[in-house]
Motif scaffolding. Sequence first.
Motif, PDB file in Angstrom:
ATOM      1  N   LYS A  17      11.642   0.539  -5.061  1.00  0.00           N
ATOM      2  CA  LYS A  17      12.292   0.045  -3.838  1.00  0.00           C
ATOM      3  C   LYS A  17      11.270  -0.678  -2.963  1.00  0.00           C
ATOM      4  O   LYS A  17      11.520  -1.795  -2.497  1.00  0.00           O
ATOM      5  CB  LYS A  17      12.921   1.199  -3.061  1.00  0.00           C
ATOM      6  N   ASP A  18      10.113  -0.048  -2.759  1.00  0.00           N
ATOM      7  CA  ASP A  18       9.089  -0.672  -1.923  1.00  0.00           C
ATOM      8  C   ASP A  18       8.606  -1.991  -2.516  1.00  0.00           C
ATOM      9  O   ASP A  18       8.409  -2.974  -1.792  1.00  0.00           O
ATOM     10  CB  ASP A  18       7.908   0.271  -1.719  1.00  0.00           C
ATOM     11  N   MET A  19       8.421  -2.028  -3.813  1.00  0.00           N
ATOM     12  CA  MET A  19       7.954  -3.267  -4.441  1.00  0.00           C
ATOM     13  C   MET A  19       9.024  -4.357  -4.391  1.00  0.00           C
ATOM     14  O   MET A  19       8.710  -5.533  -4.179  1.00  0.00           O
ATOM     15  CB  MET A  19       7.509  -3.003  -5.885  1.00  0.00           C
ATOM     16  N   ALA A  20      10.288  -3.985  -4.560  1.00  0.00           N
ATOM     17  CA  ALA A  20      11.370  -4.969  -4.456  1.00  0.00           C
ATOM     18  C   ALA A  20      11.467  -5.516  -3.034  1.00  0.00           C
ATOM     19  O   ALA A  20      11.647  -6.730  -2.833  1.00  0.00           O
ATOM     20  CB  ALA A  20      12.699  -4.340  -4.880  1.00  0.00           C
ATOM     21  N   LEU A  21      11.329  -4.636  -2.050  1.00  0.00           N
ATOM     22  CA  LEU A  21      11.355  -5.087  -0.657  1.00  0.00           C
ATOM     23  C   LEU A  21      10.139  -5.956  -0.341  1.00  0.00           C
ATOM     24  O   LEU A  21      10.239  -6.914   0.437  1.00  0.00           O
ATOM     25  CB  LEU A  21      11.431  -3.893   0.290  1.00  0.00           C
ATOM     26  N   ALA A  22       8.994  -5.648  -0.940  1.00  0.00           N
ATOM     27  CA  ALA A  22       7.811  -6.487  -0.760  1.00  0.00           C
ATOM     28  C   ALA A  22       8.072  -7.878  -1.347  1.00  0.00           C
ATOM     29  O   ALA A  22       7.712  -8.898  -0.736  1.00  0.00           O
ATOM     30  CB  ALA A  22       6.580  -5.850  -1.409  1.00  0.00           C
ATOM     31  N   GLY A  23       8.710  -7.917  -2.503  1.00  0.00           N
ATOM     32  CA  GLY A  23       9.063  -9.202  -3.110  1.00  0.00           C
ATOM     33  C   GLY A  23      10.033  -9.986  -2.239  1.00  0.00           C
ATOM     34  O   GLY A  23       9.868 -11.197  -2.035  1.00  0.00           O
ATOM     35  N   ALA A  24      11.024  -9.309  -1.700  1.00  0.00           N
ATOM     36  CA  ALA A  24      11.976  -9.972  -0.797  1.00  0.00           C
ATOM     37  C   ALA A  24      11.265 -10.461   0.457  1.00  0.00           C
ATOM     38  O   ALA A  24      11.553 -11.557   0.951  1.00  0.00           O
ATOM     39  CB  ALA A  24      13.107  -9.012  -0.441  1.00  0.00           C
TER      40      ALA A  24
ATOM     41  N   ASP B  77       6.289  16.812 -12.696  1.00  0.00           N
ATOM     42  CA  ASP B  77       7.675  17.268 -12.631  1.00  0.00           C
ATOM     43  C   ASP B  77       8.605  16.063 -12.819  1.00  0.00           C
ATOM     44  O   ASP B  77       8.494  15.071 -12.085  1.00  0.00           O
ATOM     45  CB  ASP B  77       7.943  17.931 -11.278  1.00  0.00           C
ATOM     46  N   PRO B  78       9.536  16.132 -13.798  1.00  0.00           N
ATOM     47  CA  PRO B  78      10.402  14.974 -14.089  1.00  0.00           C
ATOM     48  C   PRO B  78      11.250  14.510 -12.888  1.00  0.00           C
ATOM     49  O   PRO B  78      11.403  13.313 -12.681  1.00  0.00           O
ATOM     50  CB  PRO B  78      11.294  15.456 -15.225  1.00  0.00           C
ATOM     51  N   GLU B  79      11.782  15.451 -12.118  1.00  0.00           N
ATOM     52  CA  GLU B  79      12.602  15.059 -10.971  1.00  0.00           C
ATOM     53  C   GLU B  79      11.768  14.376  -9.895  1.00  0.00           C
ATOM     54  O   GLU B  79      12.186  13.361  -9.328  1.00  0.00           O
ATOM     55  CB  GLU B  79      13.323  16.268 -10.392  1.00  0.00           C
ATOM     56  N   THR B  80      10.604  14.923  -9.612  1.00  0.00           N
ATOM     57  CA  THR B  80       9.716  14.327  -8.616  1.00  0.00           C
ATOM     58  C   THR B  80       9.256  12.958  -9.097  1.00  0.00           C
ATOM     59  O   THR B  80       9.215  11.998  -8.319  1.00  0.00           O
ATOM     60  CB  THR B  80       8.508  15.242  -8.346  1.00  0.00           C
ATOM     61  N   ARG B  81       8.923  12.871 -10.369  1.00  0.00           N
ATOM     62  CA  ARG B  81       8.491  11.602 -10.953  1.00  0.00           C
ATOM     63  C   ARG B  81       9.586  10.540 -10.804  1.00  0.00           C
ATOM     64  O   ARG B  81       9.316   9.406 -10.411  1.00  0.00           O
ATOM     65  CB  ARG B  81       8.122  11.804 -12.424  1.00  0.00           C
ATOM     66  N   GLN B  82      10.818  10.911 -11.103  1.00  0.00           N
ATOM     67  CA  GLN B  82      11.943   9.981 -10.993  1.00  0.00           C
ATOM     68  C   GLN B  82      12.144   9.545  -9.542  1.00  0.00           C
ATOM     69  O   GLN B  82      12.328   8.363  -9.260  1.00  0.00           O
ATOM     70  CB  GLN B  82      13.227  10.631 -11.525  1.00  0.00           C
TER      71      GLN B  82
ATOM     72  N   GLU C 194       9.943   9.496  -7.069  1.00  0.00           N
ATOM     73  CA  GLU C 194       8.836   8.634  -6.635  1.00  0.00           C
ATOM     74  C   GLU C 194       8.896   7.267  -7.310  1.00  0.00           C
ATOM     75  O   GLU C 194       8.535   6.259  -6.700  1.00  0.00           O
ATOM     76  CB  GLU C 194       7.492   9.323  -6.880  1.00  0.00           C
ATOM     77  N   MET C 195       9.377   7.211  -8.547  1.00  0.00           N
ATOM     78  CA  MET C 195       9.522   5.926  -9.229  1.00  0.00           C
ATOM     79  C   MET C 195      10.564   5.063  -8.514  1.00  0.00           C
ATOM     80  O   MET C 195      10.362   3.859  -8.322  1.00  0.00           O
ATOM     81  CB  MET C 195       9.918   6.111 -10.690  1.00  0.00           C
TER      82      MET C 195
ATOM     83  N   PRO D 264       0.813  -1.220   0.000  1.00  0.00           N
ATOM     84  CA  PRO D 264       0.000   0.000   0.000  1.00  0.00           C
ATOM     85  C   PRO D 264       0.849   1.274   0.000  1.00  0.00           C
ATOM     86  O   PRO D 264       0.488   2.260  -0.645  1.00  0.00           O
ATOM     87  CB  PRO D 264      -0.827  -0.103   1.289  1.00  0.00           C
ATOM     88  N   THR D 265       1.967   1.251   0.714  1.00  0.00           N
ATOM     89  CA  THR D 265       2.841   2.422   0.747  1.00  0.00           C
ATOM     90  C   THR D 265       3.347   2.761  -0.641  1.00  0.00           C
ATOM     91  O   THR D 265       3.372   3.931  -1.041  1.00  0.00           O
ATOM     92  CB  THR D 265       4.031   2.193   1.702  1.00  0.00           C
ATOM     93  N   ALA D 266       3.730   1.754  -1.394  1.00  0.00           N
ATOM     94  CA  ALA D 266       4.220   1.990  -2.756  1.00  0.00           C
ATOM     95  C   ALA D 266       3.159   2.703  -3.592  1.00  0.00           C
ATOM     96  O   ALA D 266       3.456   3.693  -4.266  1.00  0.00           O
ATOM     97  CB  ALA D 266       4.625   0.668  -3.412  1.00  0.00           C
TER      98      ALA D 266
END
Length: 138
Positions: free
Chosen positions: A105-112, A92-97, A99-100, A79-81
């Motif tokens: 990171k959150d999804m990878a940690l969820a997978g782990a 904004d490209p910097e904000t988008r990058q 947040e991506m 949910p946090t992701a």
Amino acid sequence: MSVVVFIGRILFVALFLGSAFGHLTQTQAMTAYAEARGIPNARLAVQASGVVMGIGALMILFGVWADLGALLLVVFLVPTAFLMHAFWKESDPETRQFEMIQFNKDMALAGASLMLFGFFASVSTLGLTITGPLISLG
């Protein structure tokens, strides 16, 4: 091998313990960010997520139903992701990058965390734990 697994658990939970501590000691700043993301009851959400992270991380670290601890981290991370790091909504490209990166990171940690859940729930002896798995897959 059980010592290697224990060291891995320590390294894995260090991020969550630090983050949980931040949620509980820097609640005001984190609440402002959560409010900016449109999270209802942001202060309570920040505090609750800190508690969930801390409990899940400690369960994994000490081997007290580590499988359940891993699931608690998944319950926090997914949910946090989506709620806090919705990069697709940013113009904004910097904000988008930024947040991506946080979303990934959150999804990878969820997978782990899911892999840890599977490991803890299916291995009969984890070594250096206080309890065995609460949920058994094997």
